[in-house]
Scaffold this motif. Sequence first.
Motif, PDB file in Angstrom:
ATOM      1  N   LYS A 200      -2.328   1.740  20.700  1.00 16.19           N
ATOM      2  CA  LYS A 200      -2.137   1.983  19.262  1.00 16.19           C
ATOM      3  C   LYS A 200      -3.463   1.891  18.520  1.00 16.19           C
ATOM      4  O   LYS A 200      -3.750   2.701  17.629  1.00 16.19           O
ATOM      5  CB  LYS A 200      -1.140   0.977  18.693  1.00 16.19           C
ATOM      6  CG  LYS A 200       0.299   1.196  19.148  1.00 16.19           C
ATOM      7  CD  LYS A 200       1.201   0.103  18.596  1.00 16.19           C
ATOM      8  CE  LYS A 200       2.623   0.267  19.108  1.00 16.19           C
ATOM      9  NZ  LYS A 200       3.514  -0.835  18.629  1.00 16.19           N
ATOM     10  N   GLN A 201      -4.277   0.899  18.876  1.00 18.00           N
ATOM     11  CA  GLN A 201      -5.573   0.747  18.221  1.00 18.00           C
ATOM     12  C   GLN A 201      -6.461   1.965  18.484  1.00 18.00           C
ATOM     13  O   GLN A 201      -7.180   2.425  17.588  1.00 18.00           O
ATOM     14  CB  GLN A 201      -6.261  -0.527  18.705  1.00 18.00           C
ATOM     15  CG  GLN A 201      -5.612  -1.810  18.198  1.00 18.00           C
ATOM     16  CD  GLN A 201      -6.249  -3.056  18.772  1.00 18.00           C
ATOM     17  OE1 GLN A 201      -6.827  -3.024  19.860  1.00 18.00           O
ATOM     18  NE2 GLN A 201      -6.128  -4.162  18.063  1.00 18.00           N
ATOM     19  N   LYS A 202      -6.402   2.473  19.702  1.00 13.83           N
ATOM     20  CA  LYS A 202      -7.200   3.654  20.046  1.00 13.83           C
ATOM     21  C   LYS A 202      -6.794   4.849  19.186  1.00 13.83           C
ATOM     22  O   LYS A 202      -7.655   5.588  18.673  1.00 13.83           O
ATOM     23  CB  LYS A 202      -7.023   3.973  21.533  1.00 13.83           C
ATOM     24  CG  LYS A 202      -7.863   5.127  22.033  1.00 13.83           C
ATOM     25  CD  LYS A 202      -7.657   5.338  23.524  1.00 13.83           C
ATOM     26  CE  LYS A 202      -8.469   6.519  24.036  1.00 13.83           C
ATOM     27  NZ  LYS A 202      -8.261   6.730  25.500  1.00 13.83           N
ATOM     28  N   ARG A 203      -5.471   5.018  18.995  1.00 18.67           N
ATOM     29  CA  ARG A 203      -4.994   6.129  18.162  1.00 18.67           C
ATOM     30  C   ARG A 203      -5.397   5.919  16.703  1.00 18.67           C
ATOM     31  O   ARG A 203      -5.818   6.864  16.020  1.00 18.67           O
ATOM     32  CB  ARG A 203      -3.481   6.259  18.272  1.00 18.67           C
ATOM     33  CG  ARG A 203      -2.981   6.728  19.628  1.00 18.67           C
ATOM     34  CD  ARG A 203      -1.557   7.259  19.534  1.00 18.67           C
ATOM     35  NE  ARG A 203      -0.645   6.283  18.968  1.00 18.67           N
ATOM     36  CZ  ARG A 203       0.077   5.422  19.681  1.00 18.67           C
ATOM     37  NH1 ARG A 203      -0.051   5.407  21.003  1.00 18.67           N
ATOM     38  NH2 ARG A 203       0.903   4.581  19.095  1.00 18.67           N
ATOM     39  N   MET A 204      -5.263   4.693  16.217  1.00 18.87           N
ATOM     40  CA  MET A 204      -5.554   4.429  14.808  1.00 18.87           C
ATOM     41  C   MET A 204      -7.043   4.564  14.500  1.00 18.87           C
ATOM     42  O   MET A 204      -7.420   4.888  13.371  1.00 18.87           O
ATOM     43  CB  MET A 204      -5.058   3.035  14.431  1.00 18.87           C
ATOM     44  CG  MET A 204      -3.557   2.845  14.548  1.00 18.87           C
ATOM     45  SD  MET A 204      -2.599   4.013  13.553  1.00 18.87           S
ATOM     46  CE  MET A 204      -2.941   3.418  11.895  1.00 18.87           C
ATOM     47  N   MET A 205      -7.899   4.323  15.479  1.00 19.09           N
ATOM     48  CA  MET A 205      -9.339   4.477  15.263  1.00 19.09           C
ATOM     49  C   MET A 205      -9.691   5.911  14.869  1.00 19.09           C
ATOM     50  O   MET A 205     -10.668   6.144  14.141  1.00 19.09           O
ATOM     51  CB  MET A 205     -10.115   4.076  16.519  1.00 19.09           C
ATOM     52  CG  MET A 205     -10.170   2.576  16.780  1.00 19.09           C
ATOM     53  SD  MET A 205     -11.139   1.664  15.558  1.00 19.09           S
ATOM     54  CE  MET A 205     -12.812   2.185  15.979  1.00 19.09           C
ATOM     55  N   THR A 206      -8.907   6.869  15.334  1.00 21.17           N
ATOM     56  CA  THR A 206      -9.175   8.276  14.990  1.00 21.17           C
ATOM     57  C   THR A 206      -8.825   8.573  13.538  1.00 21.17           C
ATOM     58  O   THR A 206      -9.206   9.627  13.018  1.00 21.17           O
ATOM     59  CB  THR A 206      -8.371   9.216  15.908  1.00 21.17           C
ATOM     60  OG1 THR A 206      -6.958   9.045  15.653  1.00 21.17           O
ATOM     61  CG2 THR A 206      -8.649   8.926  17.373  1.00 21.17           C
ATOM     62  N   LEU A 207      -8.104   7.677  12.879  1.00 22.08           N
ATOM     63  CA  LEU A 207      -7.689   7.898  11.490  1.00 22.08           C
ATOM     64  C   LEU A 207      -8.615   7.221  10.485  1.00 22.08           C
ATOM     65  O   LEU A 207      -8.389   7.321   9.275  1.00 22.08           O
ATOM     66  CB  LEU A 207      -6.265   7.375  11.284  1.00 22.08           C
ATOM     67  CG  LEU A 207      -5.180   7.958  12.195  1.00 22.08           C
ATOM     68  CD1 LEU A 207      -3.835   7.318  11.887  1.00 22.08           C
ATOM     69  CD2 LEU A 207      -5.104   9.470  12.035  1.00 22.08           C
ATOM     70  N   LEU A 208      -9.635   6.523  10.978  1.00 30.70           N
ATOM     71  CA  LEU A 208     -10.529   5.811  10.066  1.00 30.70           C
ATOM     72  C   LEU A 208     -11.321   6.787   9.201  1.00 30.70           C
ATOM     73  O   LEU A 208     -11.839   7.805   9.697  1.00 30.70           O
ATOM     74  CB  LEU A 208     -11.504   4.940  10.858  1.00 30.70           C
ATOM     75  CG  LEU A 208     -10.931   3.675  11.511  1.00 30.70           C
ATOM     76  CD1 LEU A 208     -12.004   3.006  12.367  1.00 30.70           C
ATOM     77  CD2 LEU A 208     -10.428   2.705  10.443  1.00 30.70           C
ATOM     78  N   PRO A 209     -11.442   6.499   7.917  1.00 28.07           N
ATOM     79  CA  PRO A 209     -12.263   7.343   7.044  1.00 28.07           C
ATOM     80  C   PRO A 209     -13.753   7.112   7.315  1.00 28.07           C
ATOM     81  O   PRO A 209     -14.138   6.137   7.973  1.00 28.07           O
ATOM     82  CB  PRO A 209     -11.871   6.865   5.643  1.00 28.07           C
ATOM     83  CG  PRO A 209     -11.460   5.443   5.837  1.00 28.07           C
ATOM     84  CD  PRO A 209     -10.812   5.387   7.195  1.00 28.07           C
ATOM     85  N   SER A 210     -14.576   7.984   6.791  1.00 25.55           N
ATOM     86  CA  SER A 210     -16.017   7.847   7.007  1.00 25.55           C
ATOM     87  C   SER A 210     -16.572   6.612   6.316  1.00 25.55           C
ATOM     88  O   SER A 210     -17.523   5.988   6.803  1.00 25.55           O
ATOM     89  CB  SER A 210     -16.739   9.099   6.503  1.00 25.55           C
ATOM     90  OG  SER A 210     -16.420   9.330   5.125  1.00 25.55           O
ATOM     91  N   GLU A 211     -15.973   6.234   5.193  1.00 26.90           N
ATOM     92  CA  GLU A 211     -16.390   5.027   4.479  1.00 26.90           C
ATOM     93  C   GLU A 211     -15.262   3.998   4.529  1.00 26.90           C
ATOM     94  O   GLU A 211     -14.144   4.269   4.071  1.00 26.90           O
ATOM     95  CB  GLU A 211     -16.724   5.344   3.023  1.00 26.90           C
ATOM     96  CG  GLU A 211     -17.213   4.132   2.242  1.00 26.90           C
ATOM     97  CD  GLU A 211     -17.528   4.455   0.787  1.00 26.90           C
ATOM     98  OE1 GLU A 211     -17.991   3.559   0.059  1.00 26.90           O
ATOM     99  OE2 GLU A 211     -17.309   5.618   0.387  1.00 26.90           O
ATOM    100  N   LEU A 212     -15.545   2.832   5.101  1.00 26.13           N
ATOM    101  CA  LEU A 212     -14.524   1.798   5.244  1.00 26.13           C
ATOM    102  C   LEU A 212     -14.456   0.964   3.975  1.00 26.13           C
ATOM    103  O   LEU A 212     -15.470   0.445   3.495  1.00 26.13           O
ATOM    104  CB  LEU A 212     -14.851   0.893   6.435  1.00 26.13           C
ATOM    105  CG  LEU A 212     -14.909   1.574   7.803  1.00 26.13           C
ATOM    106  CD1 LEU A 212     -15.240   0.545   8.884  1.00 26.13           C
ATOM    107  CD2 LEU A 212     -13.600   2.269   8.121  1.00 26.13           C
ATOM    108  N   LEU A 213     -13.245   0.831   3.443  1.00 25.47           N
ATOM    109  CA  LEU A 213     -13.019   0.035   2.237  1.00 25.47           C
ATOM    110  C   LEU A 213     -11.887  -0.948   2.478  1.00 25.47           C
ATOM    111  O   LEU A 213     -10.938  -0.653   3.217  1.00 25.47           O
ATOM    112  CB  LEU A 213     -12.669   0.938   1.059  1.00 25.47           C
ATOM    113  CG  LEU A 213     -13.726   1.950   0.631  1.00 25.47           C
ATOM    114  CD1 LEU A 213     -13.170   2.871  -0.453  1.00 25.47           C
ATOM    115  CD2 LEU A 213     -14.977   1.244   0.132  1.00 25.47           C
ATOM    116  N   LEU A 214     -11.989  -2.093   1.851  1.00 26.34           N
ATOM    117  CA  LEU A 214     -10.901  -3.072   1.950  1.00 26.34           C
ATOM    118  C   LEU A 214      -9.703  -2.595   1.149  1.00 26.34           C
ATOM    119  O   LEU A 214      -9.853  -2.140   0.004  1.00 26.34           O
ATOM    120  CB  LEU A 214     -11.364  -4.433   1.426  1.00 26.34           C
ATOM    121  CG  LEU A 214     -12.326  -5.208   2.309  1.00 26.34           C
ATOM    122  CD1 LEU A 214     -12.782  -6.472   1.589  1.00 26.34           C
ATOM    123  CD2 LEU A 214     -11.661  -5.573   3.619  1.00 26.34           C
ATOM    124  N   PRO A 215      -8.507  -2.695   1.719  1.00 28.10           N
ATOM    125  CA  PRO A 215      -7.321  -2.265   0.971  1.00 28.10           C
ATOM    126  C   PRO A 215      -6.987  -3.259  -0.134  1.00 28.10           C
ATOM    127  O   PRO A 215      -7.221  -4.455  -0.010  1.00 28.10           O
ATOM    128  CB  PRO A 215      -6.225  -2.253   2.043  1.00 28.10           C
ATOM    129  CG  PRO A 215      -6.677  -3.263   3.044  1.00 28.10           C
ATOM    130  CD  PRO A 215      -8.182  -3.189   3.065  1.00 28.10           C
TER     131      PRO A 215
END
Length: 526
Positions: A200-215
């Motif tokens: 699941k983590q491997k799949r979710m890594m592909t959804l990360l935006p170019s800029e990481l922001l805290l939700p």
Amino acid sequence: MEFRTEAPCDDIELISEWPVTESPDREDTESEDTTFSTYSNKTNSALLGISTKEANDNSDVERRKKKSLDVHNEKKKPRLDNVDFAEAALARWWRHQGRKLFTDKNLPKSTNPNTLLYWVSRTEAGQTFLSNEKHRLKKSLKQGQTTASVSAALASVEERLGDLDSAARHLDTAVSHDPHNNQYQWMVEKVKRQRDVKEKQKRMMTLLPSELLLPSATQVDRVSSNELTVEEFYMKYAKTRTPVIITDMAEKMTRGPWTLQHIKNVAGDCSAVLKKPVTDSVEWARLEDAKSVVVKDFIDNVISADGDRDLYLFDWSLPQHCLPLAEELNIPKYFAGDYLQRLSPGSQYRDTWPSLFIAAAGLRSELHVDTFGSNFWMALFQGRKKWILYPAEEQCLLYPQLLQSMDPTFEVDVTKPDLDRFPLLSLTHPVQCILQPGDLLFVPAGCPHHITNLETSVAISANFVDSSNFDCVVEELRINALIDPRAADLVKQMQSSEFKATQDFNIGDLHWNDFKKWPHDKILNQ
């Protein structure tokens, strides 16, 4: 007022050469599932040279007595096939060789064997030993020693090294050679869960935006108990696994105010094992046993301006330790139909909750999940608590680890999130709240949560089962049953055609004595 909370490192003594081979009996006083962790705890304690008594209760006289008995009894127990699982092998190596490589100041500030062993396994020397152990066991297999125990031992080492695919293959081999070994089957389930998380983590890594922001966290709903029916609670919150604060509730639950003085008057002479926060602990909520005290002394410590602020009365079972306090309670209608009360007398978890929590301002319980798929509620009588919660389906985004049991610990500190190290945090959807006196919080099954006591606080909590989490509970207990006969008994009862897994929307608040009686009159007459 001063409490001594841990033994010095040089007080650790040798107990035994041999691992414990059977699961010990224990009193069911913890909310987390501790069966396999208790088994591992005794094994690791013996091999590391830490007695279980020392790890759990720093009583010098009793500790020495128990060590003498353990030395006499444990040396009679042989190791099966001369093969150790990873934990026992690592502990033996640590005591005989690895300990010499480190000074006391390098060691974790803990006498807990699981925490120490985890730390050892992550050192360069520990990793080297595990890699050598992996090669040694592989060589044994190549030389024709294809036994179940060697394959399972190799799998345990590979799991520690993070090679979950290889661990799964060798566990399949172990089970094929010994299909009736429940511990191997439990290990299969544990490794499977970890592989699922990694996938699941491997799949979710592909959804990360170019800029990481805290939700940004949203706020937990607040609704008055005067405006919320049992059916509305179940359909809107329990069934959808949505946290909610029910206001105007806690004051209805007791005959009078539950102040520190009142608790001292009723429970003051009872004994309790206190917890303490330990950085990098692998125990539930990163809290470890500190020492046993009488409750009145602990309350005096909490009240005192110069008291030890790191001591926490955490999840202290009222039915088991102070029934008079439990008998003062009314159980809210939303939880009065708890399926655990439909189990036969003496069953696991039936008489564990509600439990009491008393903490000084500033104490925290780190991110954790309540055990066996149970829902739970907490009613706050004094102080304020800050809660941060995450949906159950987002556990994989919080970097869970399965170490001693199926209950995960989490690497992340959600109060100081590190997106460079834990980028998937940016995909989470936290909710938060400040719990006020008189509030009751419902937390659905599987939701990771972090709590900070903003003020000195008094609260009670209980885990429960209803139709919203019944199937999940049965599945969790099925896995636990592989290594715990008490869980097997629960599964048998819950899957019986005579077990009434029905939801009653007409039930009202129940006094403690009525809550403990099953069937309830209203349900019986339906």
